[in-house]
Motif scaffolding. Structure first.
Motif: not given
Length: 1556
Positions: A1479-1484, A1525-1537, A1540-1546
């Motif tokens: 699991a990795l977080i892609d944030q600004q 303002s307007p808020g904080f955003e990030a994307v949690v990337m769950v990658d498999g070896i 496989e992968a899936c994304l979670l917007h926070v």
């Protein structure tokens, strides 16, 4: 009954199930109608419609059967429905019927409505429909659309769709239904329907189509009687059971259809059979096609009887399968008869009879015997006894017994009769297997009964007033007889009973009591005293009287004293039972009173005194006769005495010496003559007494002789002298006992010498002495001599001796002086009989002389014996042996015979004529005379077949003559017989067998006979010899041939000097002398070949067993069964098969000029029979017409023979090459049988071989037999049987996680290889050559065995090139191929490619539950050498991990700055593959540190089947640092070896407002 209740409940359950199915169908149709109402067709699937099932089902019916109904779980209030208004309701009788609508519609509209009806789909049936409901339910009705031609009164008609729109919407609805309306599984259909699957044991049957069904294609099977399940065994049978154990048999029910089926087994109805739980090959109670389910049938017998039951197997078929259950125990079989006859027994006695009872059955049996009145018993213990089983008057032992197979027991039956009658009592023999057998025991009671049938002699009765025994039943009186004599009578006594009676005789004194008339005697008057002085005896005195038979006894009377004898003889039966006191004692059964009287001997002498008158000489015997009379009733023995005092007096016969028995005089008429001899030595007279002493006589009679003595003259021993027969020349000699001289009264003339001489002429005789005097007589002439010789005694009177004699000459004569010889043959001796008779009383000698006459030097006569002596008046038979050497008539032959003493010889005349040699020749079964004899061996004699015929030589004369048989041309010479046979061409080990030796001997015989190389041979078994007189000689004539042809020859028969007889001989030999080398079958089998394969050629060696060169012309035909074509009509121009050169050019065509008429070919066949004109005289025959049976047509494929024409030398061989080119089979043909035959037409190029005038003629080509070679081959497509792995065939199942080792820190493997084995079987009889082609990621990694590889040179090649090698799989062998699938990370990258860039054969599939897999599909191609291919599908299924978050968006909202907020998210693994994730977080950059996820990595295990997905928790932490303002955003990337992968917007906002 219980079964009826059970059947009724099943029927009710089926009715309820049918109602529910119909309700579901109606509800589904209603829901579909509501889903499209007022909505466009593309929104019909999105509308939710309430279920209409509650309105279509009968709630009361469900409640009655204890089922849940919709009312139990639906609590909605019922909708209000208004009743229809009266003005809008139309009565039913106003509505148009369907038939009326069809009449009023126009043709076009009618056709349109019909199309709508035919296109309308029936309501869909739910998947819950069972087979039993479908078989009993009818097809749902189709509601035809109602078309109204008048505008309705209802104003809402505009809300309805028009007809065109309705048809369009229904077509869209049908297309929508086709997306999920899949084909039903055949197991939901009954087997007798079209879609019900096919039977594995019944073939398909296509019914004839009706006229209105020509456009409908379907195949319907007549499976009304086809079994769905087959029971094995068909009858469950139990044997060899006993009470106590439980027996089991497994019943197999095999599915005989092509679809999986359900079944229901109803248990047995009796308590002895039970049904165990079924064992099915799969889950859910389904039985796959051809598979079996097993039920255990248990059997618990309570007895050893027979049991019957059945089980019912209910399937989807209309017929119920009934499996009988039977229990049969092989019953023991007893050898007892239906009736046990004990025979006869005396009343009150006991008789034991044994009967052997043997068990000849196959099982053990325990038996109990009881009276029939006791059957059936309340219990066997009450009737089973240890000793006898009794039913008066019988008893049987043992009552209970057990017999094993082939074991026997002795049944003892006791019979105790109490009455005089035949008694029968029924008994029952009960076996432990509940079988009974009734046996009748019978016996007859008897009483003692004896009867006197016969007494020899006259009947005896007591005299009046004579005292007799009181108890005697019979009276026997012997006649009066003398003392010490024996008289006997024969008695016959009958035993009237059927029982043997032991007996003995006893002789008692009689009980004599004088009784007055009417007075009775009592038992006290009976006294029993043994008569010890009796003169009676009887034999045999004891023994046994056989049942119902007559016995003979001898009663003898031998008195010793002069008195009367009176006794009673009694026959006493021993051990006779008495039924009243129940005792056994001796019984007197018969009493016979016997009487006999004795009288003395009565002897009388006549005369009682003998007086010898006159004076008698002293020492001279005097004889007197007297008689002794025996007036007694029996013979007597006597002996006369002898007086030797002064006189010797004795009687002859005097008697016998002490060593001999005394003479016996018979009784009267009794007289015997005696001679009394008396010799006196004193002169005075004497008186003597003679007494004949006898031990049986009273004082003996006296005989008194009174002799007187004087001196007597000497007597002559011969009272007369007979000279018998005297021959004239030699004087005979006669012996006399006294010295005599001729009497003075001899009648001789004076001066003539006497013919008698005496030696000695005188002498002296001592007292009581004798002497011998020889008298010699000399005969001078033939005369009869009668004279007297006088004997002179000094001081005494002379004695005279008469002399008699005959003097004769020899006289012999022939009884027949002329001898006629009728059966006389030239040079053969003939016997005849001659009779010589001697007419005198003198022995005469005879001598035979030599033959005299004109032809005496050509004849020879011998008499046997040639000389001899004929006795007085003797007739002697002589044998004449006569042999003549001339054929002329004999008339003046004489044979002299000299007789000694006769002046002239006897002459025998001989006449006759000799016969010559007479021999006839005949052939059995031939009607011709000897002049036109014909020896025919037939016209169809096979080659090298030894045929025999017979020739009969009959000699009708007695002359022995030599004979010889010789054939003119085809005979066998002696030189041919002297040839040594060639060495046998068989192994030495086989030369000693009888069959081989017989075959070699026959072959050597034929080779010897045919060694002259003429094609045929005739030979007689006896070619020369001697024919005996009157002999009938049968000679076997054999014939054989090794070359076909019609043979004629002459048999020359010579017998003695007779003219030769010529017999015509004929034999027609047929057959083909061409044979295949070392084979007896004229066929060439090419076996099975691959379709389109290479040409196969075989070399055949043809042997020629004939002595001539034979040319063969080959033609190949294909069999054709054409019923319309029976014969082939052939026209041949010139020679049918002309001789050709190596280039195939006709050699005869070069020399012959071209004809004006053009023929398409030298030989053509035609189906029309034309008229062919015969050629003119002098012109050669150029056109031949041939008719032969039609069997096939000419064909050059697929067989060929090279060369087409060849010559096989005589007694040699040549080779041909037969080729077979297998053709290409069409796609739908699995095999093709190639049957053809090659005909070799034989021709002879030599004119001499073709015909020898008058001897042999041989046909050619079509006229001769042909050599037929059958050609057989089978063409099959190249195809190998493939056996795949048992664990899934050629489908590879892998998981992508297999690339990751157990310790993920070690890294990911580059690739992983999974191997499956494939077994190729070659079940054909031909080798298959093929190559293996396969594309990556599949590969062929190995073969076993390696020797099947071709072209392998040991060079290192890549695995991909391994499949390009060539392999050979021989017949009936197999080969193991290893096929591998290589999974690598590179293949996993394909899951990220778009669908338009996906490689061929690769699919990415995602299931409804979210799991994902990759499928790699390729084909393993077997490329055969003939270009055909066989494909083996390969499939690899790789399960790849599929991750999913419980949500894809997390919004923390407005949070207070510097406070940490946490949200929990579930990470799910939806696949059956492990997942190693990160699991990795892609944030600004400005949002760093705001969001944090934990944990950052982990492992999710694979999801198990029928289990929820595995999951783990992810914690998302949010700590706002400032108010953004307007808020904080990030994307949690769950990658498999593994990709496989899936994304979670926070998302979140910070605020300083503490209200948050």
């Amino acid at each position: 009954s219980l079964r009826d209740d059970y059947t009724q409940k099943l029927a009710d359950a089926e009715m309820v199930e049918l109602h529910i199915i119909q309700a579901q169908a109606r509800a589904l149709a209603e829901e579909e109608r509501l889903s499209v109402q007022h909505l466009p067709s593309f929104l019909a699937s999105a509308r939710v419609v309430k279920s209409a099932f509650r309105w279509c089902v009968d709630n009361e019916l469900l409640k009655k059967n204890n089922l849940i109904c919709p009312e139990d779980y639906i609590r909605d209030p019922l909708p209000l429905s208004h009743a229809p208004k009266g003005k809008h309701s139309v009565p039913e009788y106003y509505k148009m019927t369907f038939s009326y609508q069809q009449h009023i519609l126009e043709p076009e509209e009618n056709q349109k409505v019909a199309e709508l009806v035919s296109k309308k789909k029936l309501p869909a049936i739910s998947s819950d429909v069972s087979l039993s409901t479908l078989t009993k339910s009818s097809t749902p009705e189709v509601n035809l659309p109602t078309i109204k031609y008048h505008s309705p009164k209802n104003k809402m008609w505009m809300n309805h769709l028009n007809t065109a729109q309705r048809v369009q919407d229904r077509e869209r609805l049908r297309k929508f239904e086709n997306k999920y309306n899949f084909l039903k599984n055949p197991r939901f259909y009954p087997p007798n329907t079209v879609n019900g699957g096919k039977s594995l044991i019944f073939p398909l049957k296509k019914p004839e189509l009706m006229e209105d069904e020509q456009n409908i294609e379907f195949s319907e099977r007549n499976l009304g009687d086809a079994p769905v399940f087959l029971a094995k065994p068909a009858v469950v049978f139990f044997t060899d059971y006993v009470v106590g154990p439980v027996y089991e048999i497994v019943l197999d029910l095999q599915n005989m259809t092509s679809t999986s089926r359900h079944l229901r087994v109803l248990p047995p109805s009796t308590q002895f059979f039970s049904l165990g739980l079924g064992k099915f090959p799969g889950k859910g109670g389904l039985v796959a096609p051809g598979m079996i389910c097993q039920y255990t049938i248990r059997f618990a017998p309570d007895s050893l009887g027979d049991f019957d039951d059945f089980i019912l197997v209910e399937t989807q078929s209309i017929h119920t399968l009934l499996v009988p259950l039977q229990a049969r125990r092989s019953p023991p079989i007893l050898t007892l008869g239906p009736v046990l006859n004990c025979g006869y027994c005396l009343v009150g006695g006991i008789k034991m009879t044994g009967f052997v009872c043997k068990n000849v059955g196959l099982s053990v049996g325990r038996f109990c015997i009881m009276p029939k009145s006791s059957w059936p018993p309340p219990s066997f213990r009450a009737v089973a006894t240890v000793g006898f089983v009794e039913q008066a008057p019988f008893g049987i032992l043992p009552a209970v017994f057990e017999l094993f197979p082939e074991q026997a027991v002795l049944l003892e039956v006791l019979f105790l009769p109490t009455s005089l009658e035949t008694v029968e009592r029924p008994f029952v023999i009960v076996c432990d297997n509940c079988q009974i057998r009734e046996v009748i025991v019978s016996g007859t009671g008897q009483l003692v009964a004896l009867e006197l049938l016969y007494v020899s002699g006259e009947a005896s009765y007591p005299e009046a007033g004579e005292l007799t025994d009181l108890t005697a039943q019979h009276f026997i009186r012997f006649e009066s007889q003398n003392i010490q004599t024996t008289n006997s009578k024969h008695l016959i006594i009958r035993n009237a009973t059927h029982v043997a009676l032991p007996f003995h005789w006893q002789i008692m004194k009689p009980n004599l009591l004088p009784l007055m008339p009417g007075e009775a005697w009592s038992c006290q008057d009976i006294k029993c005293y043994v008569d010890s002085e009796t003169a009676f005896t009887i034999s045999p005195s004891k023994g046994c009287l056989q049942p119902h038979s007559d016995h003979e006894f001898i009663l003898s009377f031998a008195p010793e004293q002069l008195k009367d004898y009176h006794s009673v003889i009694q026959i006493v039966l021993e051990e006779v039972p008495d039924p009243i006191p129940s005792a056994i004692d001796d019984v007197i059964a018969l009493e016979i009173e016997v009487k006999g009287s004795v009288e003395p001997f009565q002897i009388l002498l006549e005369p009682y005194a003998i007086i010898i008158p006159g004076e008698n000489y002293i020492g001279v015997n005097v004889k007197k006769d007297f008689k002794m009379w025996n007036n007694s009733k029996s013979p007597i023995q006597f002996t006369w005495g002898k007086i030797c005092d002064c006189h010797i007096v004795e009687v002859e016969p005097m008697g016998c010496s002490s060593r001999l028995p005394l003479p016996i005089f018979p009784p009267p008429p009794p007289q015997s003559s005696f001679l009394l001899f008396s010799s006196s030595f004193l002169p005075p007279p004497t008186s003597l007494l003679l007494c004949p002493p006898s031990s049986f006589l009273p004082p003996p009679p006296l005989l008194s002789p009174f002799p007187s003595s004087f001196l007597p003259p000497p007597p002559l021993s011969n009272f007369f002298l007979s000279s018998s027969l005297l021959p004239l020349p030699p004087p005979p000699q006669t012996l006399l006992s006294r010295a005599v001289r001729p009497a003075s009264s001899d009648p001789l003339s004076p001066g003539q010498a006497s013919p008698f001489c005496f030696e000695p002429p005188r002498g002296y005789l001592p007292p009581l002495g004798d002497t011998r005097v020889t008298v010699i007589f000399e005969a001078k002439c033939c005369q009869s001599l009668q004279t007297v010789l006088e004997l002179l005694v000094e001081n005494g009177e002379p004695s005279y001796l008469p002399v008699y004699g005959e003097v004769q000459r020899p006289y012999v004569y022939l009884k027949c002086s002329q001898l006629l010889l009728s059966n006389m043959y030239f040079g053969i001796g003939t016997e005849a009989s001659i009779s010589l008779f001697n007419g005198t009383l003198l022995p005469t000698k005879f001598y035979w002389g030599k033959l005299l006459g004109t032809h005496s030097d050509l004849c020879q006569a011998d008499v046997c014996p040639p000389s001899g002596i004929l006795g007085p008046n003797e007739e002697k038979k002589l044998t004449l042996q006569f042999t003549t050497s001339t054929m002329e008539e004999l008339t003046d032959l004489v044979l002299p015979c000299q007789i000694e003493g006769m002046k002239k010889s006897l002459v025998l005349g001989i006449s006759g004529k000799a016969k010559g040699l007479d021999v006839t020749i005949s052939i059995p079964q031939s009607s011709g005379s000897s002049r036109d004899l014909f020896l025919d061996f037939g016209s169809n004699v096979p080659l090298r077949y030894l045929l025999k015929n017979q020739l009969v030589l009959t000699n009708k004369s007695a002359i022995e003559a030599p004979f010889s048989l010789e054939f003119d041309y085809f005979g066998v010479t002696e030189e041919m017989w002297e040839k040594k046979p060639k060495l046998p061409d068989v192994p030495p080990a086989m030369r000693h067998t009888a069959r081989t030796m017989k075959h070699l001997a026959r072959r050597d015989l034929l080779d010897t006979l045919l060694s002259h190389n003429k094609g045929a041979a005739f030979f007689p078994h006896i070619s020369r010899g001697m024919l005996e007189g009157f002999q009938k000689l049968t000679i076997d004539i054999a014939a054989c041939g090794n070359m076909w042809g019609d043979y004629h020859d002459q048999l020359i028969c010579k017998v003695g000097d007779l003219p030769s007889t010529i017999i015509q001989v004929h034999m027609g030999v047929v057959g083909c002398p061409i044979t295949l080398f070392r084979t007896s079958r004229l066929a060439d089998e090419f076996g099975t070949q691959i379709s389109g394969g290479d040409t196969i050629s075989r070399t055949l060696r043809l042997n020629n067993t004939s002595p001539y060169d034979i040319r063969l012309d080959w033609e190949i035909y294909r069999p054709e069964a054409d019923e319309d074509r029976l014969v082939d009509f052939l026209l041949v121009y010139g020679k049918a098969f002309p001789l050709k050169d190596e280039a195939g050019v006709d050699l005869d065509a070069r020399e012959e000029p071209q004809s004006d008429a053009s023929f398409g070919s030298s030989r053509q066949s035609s189906m029309s029979l034309g008229t062919v004109a015969s050629p003119e005289v002098g012109y050669p025959k150029v056109i031949s017409v041939i008719l032969r049976p039609h069997d096939g047509v000419l064909s050059e494929e697929p067989y060929s023979i090279i060369p087409k024409q060849l010559v096989i030398p005589a007694a040699g061989s040549n080779f041909i090459h037969v080729s077979f080119t297998p053709g290409v089979l069409p796609g739908s043909v699995s095999k093709m049988v190639c049957n053809s035959y090659a005909l070799g037409f034989m021709s002879l190029d030599s004119k001499v071989v073709q015909e020898i005038p008058g001897k042999v003629k041989r046909a050619q080509n079509f006229g001769a037999d042909v050599f037929r070679l059958d050609l057989q081959g089978l063409v099959r497509p190249a195809w190998l049987s493939i056996e795949q792995d048992y664990d899934g065939g050629m489908t590879f199942y892998l998981q992508a996680s297999d690339l990751i080792p157990a310790n993920p820190l070690l890294g990911v493997s580059g690739e992983i290889v999974t191997t499956h084995r494939l077994k190729l079987n070659n079940f054909s009889d031909m080798a298959h050559c093929f190559g293996l082609l396969v594309a990556p990621p599949f590969s062929v990694t190995g073969i076993n065995p390696e020797y099947n590889r071709q072209g392998w040179e040991g060079e290192e090649e890549e695995e991909d090139e391994l499949a390009g090698d060539q392999f050979v799989l021989n017949p009936l062998q197999n080969m193991l191929i290893e096929v591998s699938f290589t999974l690598s990370l590179e293949l996993l990258t394909y899951q990220k490619l778009p669908s338009d860039q996906m490689l061929p054969g690769v699919k990415i599939l995602q299931e409804r539950d979210g799991s994902r897999r990759m499928e790699f599909a390729q084909d393993l191609v077997l490329e055969y050498s003939n270009g055909t291919m066989q494909v083996v599908p390969l499939l690899a299924v790789v399960t790849i991990p599929s991750l999913q978050l419980s949500t894809s968006w997390v919004d923390f909202g407005i949070c207070v700055v510097s406070e940490t907020y946490t949200r929990e998210i579930d990470l799910l693994n939806l696949s059956a593959c492990r997942s190693y994730w990160l699991a990795l977080i892609d944030q600004q950059e400005r949002h760093k540190g705001i969001f944090y996820v934990y944990p950052t990595s982990g492992v999710l295990e694979a999801r198990e089947v029928n289990y929820p997905p595995t999951s783990t928790n992810l914690y998302i932490h949010f700590t706002p640092r400032y108010r953004g303002s307007p808020g904080f955003e990030a994307v949690v990337m769950v990658d498999g070896i593994l990709g496989e992968a899936c994304l979670l917007h926070v998302y979140g906002q910070g605020s300083y407002d503490e209200k948050y």
